[in-house]
Design an enzyme around this catalytic site. Structure first.
Site, PDB file in Angstrom:
ATOM      1  N   LYS A 104       0.822  -1.212   0.000  1.00 50.04           N
ATOM      2  CA  LYS A 104       0.000   0.000   0.000  1.00 50.04           C
ATOM      3  C   LYS A 104       0.853   1.258   0.000  1.00 50.04           C
ATOM      4  O   LYS A 104       0.531   2.234  -0.676  1.00 50.04           O
ATOM      5  CB  LYS A 104      -0.944   0.002   1.209  1.00 50.04           C
TER       6      LYS A 104
ATOM      7  N   LYS B 224     -11.089  -3.141  -2.633  1.00 49.52           N
ATOM      8  CA  LYS B 224     -11.691  -1.827  -2.896  1.00 49.52           C
ATOM      9  C   LYS B 224     -10.673  -0.850  -3.476  1.00 49.52           C
ATOM     10  O   LYS B 224     -11.025   0.034  -4.225  1.00 49.52           O
ATOM     11  CB  LYS B 224     -12.330  -1.254  -1.638  1.00 49.52           C
TER      12      LYS B 224
ATOM     13  N   LYS C 299      -6.386 -10.120  -5.797  1.00 51.30           N
ATOM     14  CA  LYS C 299      -7.582 -10.286  -4.973  1.00 51.30           C
ATOM     15  C   LYS C 299      -8.570  -9.160  -5.253  1.00 51.30           C
ATOM     16  O   LYS C 299      -8.166  -8.045  -5.616  1.00 51.30           O
ATOM     17  CB  LYS C 299      -7.213 -10.327  -3.488  1.00 51.30           C
TER      18      LYS C 299
HETATM   19  N1  AQP Z   1     -10.686 -10.599  -1.920  1.00 51.92           N
HETATM   20  C1  AQP Z   1     -10.873 -11.050  -0.696  1.00 51.92           C
HETATM   21  N2  AQP Z   1     -11.060 -12.367  -0.481  1.00 51.92           N
HETATM   22  C2  AQP Z   1     -11.270 -12.842   0.772  1.00 51.92           C
HETATM   23  N3  AQP Z   1     -11.310 -12.066   1.865  1.00 51.92           N
HETATM   24  C3  AQP Z   1     -11.127 -10.734   1.704  1.00 51.92           C
HETATM   25  N4  AQP Z   1     -11.109  -9.710   2.576  1.00 51.92           N
HETATM   26  C4  AQP Z   1     -10.877  -8.565   1.883  1.00 51.92           C
HETATM   27  N5  AQP Z   1     -10.740  -8.828   0.583  1.00 51.92           N
HETATM   28  C5  AQP Z   1     -10.899 -10.164   0.431  1.00 51.92           C
HETATM   29  C6  AQP Z   1     -11.335  -9.816   4.017  1.00 51.92           C
HETATM   30  O1  AQP Z   1     -12.370  -8.937   4.398  1.00 51.92           O
HETATM   31  C7  AQP Z   1     -12.179  -8.570   5.765  1.00 51.92           C
HETATM   32  C8  AQP Z   1     -12.387  -7.102   5.964  1.00 51.92           C
HETATM   33  O2  AQP Z   1     -11.421  -6.421   5.248  1.00 51.92           O
HETATM   34  P1  AQP Z   1     -10.963  -4.959   5.610  1.00 51.92           P
HETATM   35  O3  AQP Z   1     -12.001  -4.208   6.284  1.00 51.92           O
HETATM   36  O4  AQP Z   1      -9.618  -4.993   6.223  1.00 51.92           O
HETATM   37  O5  AQP Z   1     -10.860  -4.419   4.215  1.00 51.92           O
HETATM   38  P2  AQP Z   1      -9.629  -4.561   3.373  1.00 51.92           P
HETATM   39  O6  AQP Z   1      -8.772  -5.741   3.621  1.00 51.92           O
HETATM   40  O7  AQP Z   1      -8.997  -3.254   3.505  1.00 51.92           O
HETATM   41  O8  AQP Z   1     -10.448  -4.792   2.088  1.00 51.92           O
HETATM   42  P3  AQP Z   1      -9.803  -4.588   0.750  1.00 51.92           P
HETATM   43  O9  AQP Z   1     -10.814  -4.379  -0.263  1.00 51.92           O
HETATM   44  O10 AQP Z   1      -8.825  -5.674   0.556  1.00 51.92           O
HETATM   45  O11 AQP Z   1      -9.124  -3.200   1.022  1.00 51.92           O
HETATM   46  P4  AQP Z   1      -7.805  -2.673   0.489  1.00 51.92           P
HETATM   47  O12 AQP Z   1      -8.118  -2.254  -0.865  1.00 51.92           O
HETATM   48  O13 AQP Z   1      -7.553  -1.529   1.415  1.00 51.92           O
HETATM   49  O14 AQP Z   1      -6.800  -3.788   0.555  1.00 51.92           O
HETATM   50  C9  AQP Z   1     -10.777  -9.041   6.145  1.00 51.92           C
HETATM   51  O15 AQP Z   1     -10.888 -10.188   6.954  1.00 51.92           O
HETATM   52  C10 AQP Z   1     -10.134  -9.383   4.828  1.00 51.92           C
HETATM   53  O16 AQP Z   1      -9.210 -10.439   4.949  1.00 51.92           O
END
Ligand code: AQP
Length: 332
Positions: free
Chosen positions: A112, A198, A195
């Site tokens: 990131k 967002k 993966k």
């Molecule tokens: N693609 C995915 N497959 C399985 N699990 C996923 N999680 C996120 N993406 C996937 C799981 O969702 C939970 C909440 O995640 P978060 O609130 O930490 O959001 P995040 O990880 O920031 O979601 P993103 O979309 O992956 O955000 P960015 O873009 O910031 O990296 C967690 O348990 C996560 O593992």
């Protein structure tokens, strides 16, 4: 009952399908068998800039989606992270037990921060995994239901807990990751080598649960598939089709081999048309339920207030023990 703890960020408004299948779905199941603590992690959200009015509303939207997904405040403790000040307090302690080199090895931070550039990356983003350590240890969680991308942070939590216990005496339960193999990583619909996320996914590759069902159906129908025609699970050679099979199987409670049999001799288009309908059938009532919770913010806030009170009782006890172990002079 063993205890579980997990959290989700309120940043995007809508949860995406990866959040739901990778994490939230397991949370709903685990409230039946575990003493479950789930939170909307607004402290984590501000590691990147947030608009205050949007953050406040997105926090309610996140809580509403968790209820719509099936969390029951009678069977789990649902709260907002910033309502429990012990998270920030224990995070400071954990910052002082974590090595700088150890924190620097967190791959999510590396990815990131590389994308954002050094000038725009906050120290908060760097210490985010350490706040997560505090989140988990505060509740003495036995297991943490998350997606694969969080595994390294749970390992860090175990290392830190072990170190603290060794240095100051048995204080924390060592948590285990609870990651279901099948849904550990849901992939981007346009680029199944990354993966679904967002921040990294293109809009067409990302299914937001609160989007118009029609738009969601369209995204499924235009998902990238693979060369060849056979509908078969093969993550290495057919990542696109395999991702669709995983989503389909999980949402319908069918096994992947059953789906393979069902679609033998059929074209990719048939699979996508059917899965688009499965998605519509899933998101339509989900959106309605979420909206119903949002239409009654007083009840929603009351649920969160009660959850925070329950969470604080546990968190305060762990923090008091921690302060005592560290040798802080008690306040009279
Ligand atoms: N693609 C995915 N497959 C399985 N699990 C996923 N999680 C996120 N993406 C996937 C799981 O969702 C939970 C909440 O995640 P978060 O609130 O930490 O959001 P995040 O990880 O920031 O979601 P993103 O979309 O992956 O955000 P960015 O873009 O910031 O990296 C967690 O348990 C996560 O593992």
């Amino acid at each position: 009952r063993p205890r579980v703890l997990s959290g989700i960020q309120p940043t995007a408004g809508s949860f995406h399908l990866g959040n739901y299948l990778g994490a939230v779905r397991q949370w709903v199941a685990l409230q039946e068998s575990h003493d479950a603590f789930y939170m909307v992690v607004d402290l984590h959200a501000i590691t990147v800039p947030q608009d205050p009015a949007e953050l406040r509303q997105n926090t309610r939207i996140a809580a509403a989606q968790l209820l719509a997904a099936g969390l029951d405040p009678e069977r789990c403790t649902l709260f907002v992270q910033s309502h429990v000040p012990e998270h920030a307090q224990l995070a400071w302690v954990m910052n002082c037990v974590t090595g700088f080199g150890e924190a620097s090895r967190m791959t999510q931070f590396k990815d990131k921060s590389a994308k954002q550039g050094a000038d725009r990356t906050t120290v908060g983003l760097f210490t985010y995994p350490i706040l997560q350590v505090a989140d988990i240890l505060l509740y003495q969680a036995d297991a943490v239901p998350v997606g694969e991308d969080q595994r390294q942070h749970i390992e860090l939590t175990r290392d830190i807990a072990e170190r603290f216990n060794g240095r100051y005496g048995e204080t924390y339960t060592l948590p285990a990751p609870y990651i279901l193999k099948e849904t550990a990583k849901i992939y981007d619909l346009q680029d199944p080598s990354i993966k679904m996320s967002k921040s990294a996914s293109s809009p067409k590759g990302l299914i937001n649960l609160l989007d118009e069902p029609k738009a969601t159906a369209k995204k499924i129908k235009s998902a990238v598939t693979d060369t060849g025609t056979e509908i078969r699970f093969d993550a290495e050679n057919k990542p696109g089709v395999s991702n669709l099979l995983t989503i389909y199987a999980t949402l319908t409670g069918t096994s992947v081999p059953d789906l393979e049999r069902q679609y033998e001799g059929k074209m990719y288009g048939a699979l996508k048309t059917d899965l688009a309908q499965v998605m519509v059938d899933f998101v339509t009532p989900f959106r309605d339920r979420t909206q119903a919770y949002l239409d009654d913010p007083e009840t929603l806030d009351a649920v969160l207030a009660k959850g925070a009170e329950k969470a604080r009782a546990v968190a305060a006890e762990t923090l008091a023990t921690t302060y005592d172990r560290l040798g802080f002079l008690p306040a009279k």
